[in-house]
Scaffold this motif. Sequence first.
Motif, PDB file in Angstrom:
ATOM      1  N   HIS A 144      36.831  29.878  46.606  1.00  0.00           N
ATOM      2  CA  HIS A 144      37.432  28.550  46.475  1.00  0.00           C
ATOM      3  C   HIS A 144      38.953  28.552  46.321  1.00  0.00           C
ATOM      4  O   HIS A 144      39.582  27.509  46.485  1.00  0.00           O
ATOM      5  N   GLY A 145      39.541  29.685  45.983  1.00  0.00           N
ATOM      6  CA  GLY A 145      40.991  29.774  45.948  1.00  0.00           C
ATOM      7  C   GLY A 145      41.639  29.279  44.664  1.00  0.00           C
ATOM      8  O   GLY A 145      41.062  28.519  43.893  1.00  0.00           O
ATOM      9  N   VAL A 169      32.483  23.133  39.448  1.00  0.00           N
ATOM     10  CA  VAL A 169      33.284  22.021  39.974  1.00  0.00           C
ATOM     11  C   VAL A 169      34.457  21.711  39.049  1.00  0.00           C
ATOM     12  O   VAL A 169      35.467  21.156  39.490  1.00  0.00           O
ATOM     13  N   SER A 170      34.322  22.049  37.765  1.00  0.00           N
ATOM     14  CA  SER A 170      35.405  21.794  36.815  1.00  0.00           C
ATOM     15  C   SER A 170      36.575  22.752  37.003  1.00  0.00           C
ATOM     16  O   SER A 170      37.701  22.434  36.630  1.00  0.00           O
ATOM     17  N   VAL A 228      34.078  21.097  45.382  1.00  0.00           N
ATOM     18  CA  VAL A 228      32.996  20.317  44.764  1.00  0.00           C
ATOM     19  C   VAL A 228      31.791  20.161  45.681  1.00  0.00           C
ATOM     20  O   VAL A 228      30.647  20.265  45.244  1.00  0.00           O
ATOM     21  N   GLY A 229      32.047  19.918  46.960  1.00  0.00           N
ATOM     22  CA  GLY A 229      30.936  19.716  47.881  1.00  0.00           C
ATOM     23  C   GLY A 229      30.081  20.949  48.037  1.00  0.00           C
ATOM     24  O   GLY A 229      28.845  20.890  47.960  1.00  0.00           O
ATOM     25  N   GLN A 230      30.718  22.098  48.239  1.00  0.00           N
ATOM     26  CA  GLN A 230      29.973  23.338  48.419  1.00  0.00           C
ATOM     27  C   GLN A 230      29.249  23.743  47.142  1.00  0.00           C
ATOM     28  O   GLN A 230      28.106  24.204  47.186  1.00  0.00           O
ATOM     29  N   VAL A 231      29.910  23.564  45.991  1.00  0.00           N
ATOM     30  CA  VAL A 231      29.268  23.899  44.721  1.00  0.00           C
ATOM     31  C   VAL A 231      28.011  23.060  44.529  1.00  0.00           C
ATOM     32  O   VAL A 231      26.955  23.569  44.147  1.00  0.00           O
ATOM     33  N   ILE A 291      41.968  18.272  43.716  1.00  0.00           N
ATOM     34  CA  ILE A 291      41.787  17.315  44.809  1.00  0.00           C
ATOM     35  C   ILE A 291      42.164  15.942  44.291  1.00  0.00           C
ATOM     36  O   ILE A 291      42.324  15.741  43.084  1.00  0.00           O
ATOM     37  N   SER A 292      42.297  15.004  45.191  1.00  0.00           N
ATOM     38  CA  SER A 292      42.772  13.674  44.825  1.00  0.00           C
ATOM     39  C   SER A 292      41.686  12.862  44.127  1.00  0.00           C
ATOM     40  O   SER A 292      40.488  13.163  44.215  1.00  0.00           O
ATOM     41  N   ARG A 293      42.120  11.835  43.441  1.00  0.00           N
ATOM     42  CA  ARG A 293      41.172  10.923  42.800  1.00  0.00           C
ATOM     43  C   ARG A 293      40.232  10.319  43.833  1.00  0.00           C
ATOM     44  O   ARG A 293      39.033  10.180  43.589  1.00  0.00           O
TER      45      ARG A 293
END
Length: 363
Positions: free
Chosen positions: A24-25, A155-156, A162-165, A256-258
């Motif tokens: 995820h970097g 995801v935190s 988030v999508g892949q997790v 990532i953005s809101r």
Amino acid sequence: MGSVFQHPLSSSNIGNLIHMVRRHGVEWPFLPRFAGVALLSLVRQPVIWYESLRFGKRIGEQEIKADPLFIIGHWRSGTTHLQNILSKDEQFAGVTLGQAAMPLDFLTLGGLLNGPMAKSLPQKRLMDNVAVAADCPWEEELALACTSPLSFYHVSFFPRGVGQVFRNAILFDGNKEQLIERWKADYSAFLKKVQWTQPGKRFLLKNPANSARINILLEMFPGARFIHIHRNPYKVFASTLHLYLKAQEEWGFNRISRSDLVEHILETYPLLMHAYFDQRKALGKNQLVEVAFQELQTAPMETLQDIYIQLGLEGFEEAAPAFNDYLLSVGDYQKNKLELSEEDQEVVAQRWRGVFDELGYEI
């Protein structure tokens, strides 16, 4: 550095941490945070190896007492409140924050959380005003974040993924059988370790991610019982977004953005809920009870008694005084006041209509 010492992944197996970062970097602004977490993780590896060598064989032979009781429901639906109450029933074994936060070395270093390291713990949860301590009940999903690539807690730390997790850790998309077998092995390993410290007691486990894992849990524990707690979806949306934003700010290695977080929540809430609706069909009589958070708030003792009756659990009368004492102790708890814009309300109503209808909430 306080946030680094409190970062959940500072207890991670270093190999798992590197694997997740490669997947995820880490963005440049968060390199100091990652460096601190990685250093703490690396320093703890000798203790982790020692604990595995000393206790591994005995823990591996430990059997999990049959028929755990699982509390499920989407995040921010009241699962923690219900867990905190039911954990006062002494017939249950449970996972503590200390065990979940230090899954690989809590047998060796766990005592430090009640001594020299006590001040390093936050006084309340990141997303709300719920008080925390090393021995308070917690969800085992946190432990998996340190021991497995299949934890929704990631995801935190890696919001960009988030999508892949969600797809891997919740739905087990991709190489499904391989992912499921890996998750079962990692999950069982941690539960055996905790069970070893509380032999002979039935587990009470709270984990929202398990809402979509019922079929897998039934393969592992055919007699398992489930309490599903739900809450008004508007409240769930506002509180879940608040959780994501706070976690990203405090723990994230990328961002990532809101708007992307909003889209993720709008997409995945129905996926989790419909997975639950579909899988609950496999549960037999006395294996499932569904509870509204509002019912638990307005009539807690009656709701708790109904849970025991519907699931065929013994011990309510004995545990009732402890339940009542806990409820009195949190009687002045102040919830966050989170408001939705009219635009957000309209989108939630449109995208989540099926869940509103299934749960019986008005749009």
